[in-house]
Scaffold this active site. Structure first.
Site: not given
Length: 248
Positions: A126, A140
């Site tokens: 990401s 995350y």
């Protein structure tokens, strides 16, 4: 993203093994692939459990043969984004799914790939790995940065043994994970985001290129950069104790 990637690779002739938590959802994807003329094997598994990974990979080898391409796409985010209040169990769960599972799946397929002198491992990280913030949260961002580092390690260590290690870094994408955000984006905001098939096309390109070519890192981002300042402010206080949150 996993569904669209599996469909594209199956259309290109790959026999696809689908791994995930829910058998019913996997069966639905497998049925879609078969209806389009492809081959799919759906196997429910807990990819954070090393023994379960071994079990399903043994079955994949038995039914489809050695793994030529591994696509690590499973993802999970915490409900609390601010590390001030992030529960330890949420931290561990996010790292287990986004980082440890990638390590375990990679470890399971690596011997066959190195023995053959060819193989491709693609991991969906990401842009939170390079620009961590409260949209994805502390856990995350850390997990996605860790998996990017791990893939770079694989590239640096095994490229001369025929392994292609590829990291895909998507920006905001219109997927169901957005529904769990502290402020779910509005439909008009989602319209300008990436779509799962956009990321799938990038993965397909990386896989389909000749073995002599590796796209080591691919950034897939929306052309339009939206204002996320309101999202960041709301996310800062998600999960905060009642006496810590600002008063309206």
């Amino acid at each position: 993203m996993g569904l669209e990637t599996a469909r594209l690779l199956a259309r290109d002739g790959a026999a696809v093994a689908l791994l995930g938590r829910r058998q019913e959802a996997l069966d639905s994807v497998a049925d879609t692939i078969r209806a389009e003329g492809g081959t799919a094997l759906a196997l429910a598994a807990d990819i954070t459990d090393a023994d379960d990974v071994t079990r399903v990979l043994d079955r994949v080898r038995t039914e489809l043969g050695p793994v030529d391409v591994l696509v690590n796409n499973a993802g999970s985010a915490s409900s609390v984004l601010n590390p001030q209040w992030l529960p330890h169990d949420e931290w561990r769960q996010v790292l287990d799914v986004n980082l440890t599972a990638v390590f375990q799946l990679t470890q399971a397929v690596l011997p066959d790939m190195l023995d053959r002198g060819a193989g491709t491992i693609v991991t969906v990280s990401s842009l939170a790995a390079v620009n961590p913030n409260l949209l994805g949260g502390a856990a995350y961002g850390a997990a996605k940065a860790g998996v990017r580092n791990f893939m770079t390690f694989l590239h640096n260590t095994f490229r001369n043994q025929g392994l292609r290690a590829i990291t895909v870094l998507p920006g905001e994408a219109d997927t169901p994970i957005l529904d769990n955000r502290a402020r779910p984006p509005a439909p008009e905001e989602r319209a300008a985001m990436l779509r799962p098939e956009d990321v799938a096309e990038a993965i397909r390109l990386a896989v389909a290129l000749p073995q002599r070519v590796v796209l080591q890192e691919i950034v897939v981002a929306p052309t339009h950069q939206r204002d996320v300042s309101a999202d960041l402010d709301i996310s800062r206080w998600a999960g905060a104790p009642a006496d810590a949150a600002p008063q309206a």
